[in-house]
Write a protein that holds these residues in place. Structure first.
Motif, mmCIF file in Angstrom:
data_model
loop_
_atom_site.group_PDB
_atom_site.id
_atom_site.type_symbol
_atom_site.label_atom_id
_atom_site.label_comp_id
_atom_site.label_asym_id
_atom_site.label_seq_id
_atom_site.Cartn_x
_atom_site.Cartn_y
_atom_site.Cartn_z
ATOM 1 N N LEU A 81 0.863 -1.174 0.000
ATOM 2 C CA LEU A 81 0.000 0.000 0.000
ATOM 3 C C LEU A 81 0.902 1.226 0.000
ATOM 4 C CD1 LEU A 81 -2.975 0.958 0.094
ATOM 5 C CD2 LEU A 81 -2.654 1.282 2.570
ATOM 6 N N GLN A 82 0.981 1.872 -1.135
ATOM 7 C CA GLN A 82 1.742 3.116 -1.251
ATOM 8 C C GLN A 82 0.814 4.258 -0.870
ATOM 9 O OE1 GLN A 82 5.063 3.693 -2.124
ATOM 10 N NE2 GLN A 82 4.570 5.806 -1.528
ATOM 11 N N MET A 83 1.216 5.012 0.127
ATOM 12 C CA MET A 83 0.390 6.099 0.641
ATOM 13 C C MET A 83 1.106 7.414 0.428
ATOM 14 S SD MET A 83 -0.997 4.337 4.172
ATOM 15 C CE MET A 83 0.612 4.371 4.949
ATOM 16 N N ASN A 84 0.531 8.269 -0.379
ATOM 17 C CA ASN A 84 1.092 9.583 -0.676
ATOM 18 C C ASN A 84 0.161 10.674 -0.164
ATOM 19 O OD1 ASN A 84 3.206 8.309 -2.085
ATOM 20 N ND2 ASN A 84 2.050 8.342 -4.005
ATOM 21 N N SER A 85 0.690 11.865 -0.067
ATOM 22 C CA SER A 85 -0.103 13.024 0.375
ATOM 23 C C SER A 85 -0.867 12.703 1.660
ATOM 24 C CB SER A 85 -1.078 13.453 -0.728
ATOM 25 O OG SER A 85 -0.387 13.762 -1.913
ATOM 26 N N LEU A 86 -0.172 12.160 2.608
ATOM 27 C CA LEU A 86 -0.825 11.724 3.846
ATOM 28 C C LEU A 86 -1.369 12.908 4.632
ATOM 29 C CD1 LEU A 86 1.639 8.893 4.783
ATOM 30 C CD2 LEU A 86 -0.833 8.625 4.607
ATOM 31 N N LYS A 87 -2.485 12.650 5.284
ATOM 32 C CA LYS A 87 -3.169 13.660 6.077
ATOM 33 C C LYS A 87 -3.250 13.181 7.534
ATOM 34 C CE LYS A 87 -6.202 14.631 2.136
ATOM 35 N NZ LYS A 87 -7.625 14.693 1.678
ATOM 36 N N PRO A 88 -3.388 14.097 8.480
ATOM 37 C CA PRO A 88 -3.530 13.669 9.882
ATOM 38 C C PRO A 88 -4.693 12.692 10.078
ATOM 39 C CG PRO A 88 -3.034 15.996 9.791
ATOM 40 C CD PRO A 88 -3.244 15.554 8.357
ATOM 41 N N GLU A 89 -5.746 12.831 9.303
ATOM 42 C CA GLU A 89 -6.895 11.930 9.442
ATOM 43 C C GLU A 89 -6.614 10.523 8.918
ATOM 44 O OE1 GLU A 89 -6.868 14.985 8.049
ATOM 45 O OE2 GLU A 89 -8.223 15.081 6.307
ATOM 46 N N ASP A 90 -5.466 10.315 8.303
ATOM 47 C CA ASP A 90 -5.062 8.965 7.902
ATOM 48 C C ASP A 90 -4.435 8.197 9.059
ATOM 49 O OD1 ASP A 90 -3.982 10.351 4.773
ATOM 50 O OD2 ASP A 90 -5.822 9.207 5.144
ATOM 51 N N THR A 91 -4.221 8.864 10.176
ATOM 52 C CA THR A 91 -3.627 8.211 11.338
ATOM 53 C C THR A 91 -4.513 7.068 11.810
ATOM 54 O OG1 THR A 91 -2.475 10.201 12.069
ATOM 55 C CG2 THR A 91 -2.943 8.530 13.740
ATOM 56 N N ALA A 92 -3.922 5.885 11.904
ATOM 57 C CA ALA A 92 -4.685 4.691 12.276
ATOM 58 C C ALA A 92 -3.732 3.504 12.345
ATOM 59 C CB ALA A 92 -5.779 4.401 11.252
ATOM 60 N N VAL A 93 -4.240 2.398 12.851
ATOM 61 C CA VAL A 93 -3.554 1.123 12.706
ATOM 62 C C VAL A 93 -4.051 0.513 11.400
ATOM 63 C CG1 VAL A 93 -3.162 -1.181 13.648
ATOM 64 C CG2 VAL A 93 -3.377 0.790 15.195
#
Length: 122
Positions: A81-93
């Motif tokens: 899972l490539q995750m770009n442009s991460l946002k604070p709301e992406d915070t999770a397990v």
């Protein structure tokens, strides 16, 4: 016994990128539909992206579309899972899941990894 082991989580600033990996052992990897889910504190687990057993059909949740990319390497028994442009709301397990029973993996998947923490700071 099928085992899923995630790696690649960590702390990143908003706008940054991370790449998660999920290595699968056990039965033939290509027989599994694979997916990524996430669970933030106080929230229910939600789907992020999933990919069919042999591809190429891929599905994304609206909140990650155009930012995250799921892929699988059947030769390496691994899904990414490539995750770009991460946002604070992406915070999770983030959890990897596998299912050999259905075309797509869902919230009642057969197998789950232990999860990897992703924290995005603002």
């Amino acid at each position: 016994q099928v085992q899923l082991v995630e790696s690649g989580g960590g702390l990143v600033q908003a706008g940054g990128s991370l790449r998660l990996s999920c290595a699968v052992s056990g039965r033939t990897f290509s027989s599994y539909a694979m997916g990524w889910f996430r669970q933030a504190p106080g929230k229910e687990r939600e789907s992020v992206a999933d990919i069919l057993r042999n591809g190429p059909r891929i599905y994304y949740a609206d909140y990650v579309k155009d930012r995250f990319t799921i892929s699988r390497d059947n030769a390496k028994n691994t899904v990414y899972l490539q995750m770009n442009s991460l946002k604070p709301e992406d915070t999770a397990v983030y959890y990897c899941a596998a299912d050999s029973r259905y075309i797509r993996v869902g919230s009642h998947a057969e197998y789950w990894g232990q999860g990897t923490q992703v924290t995005v700071s603002s």
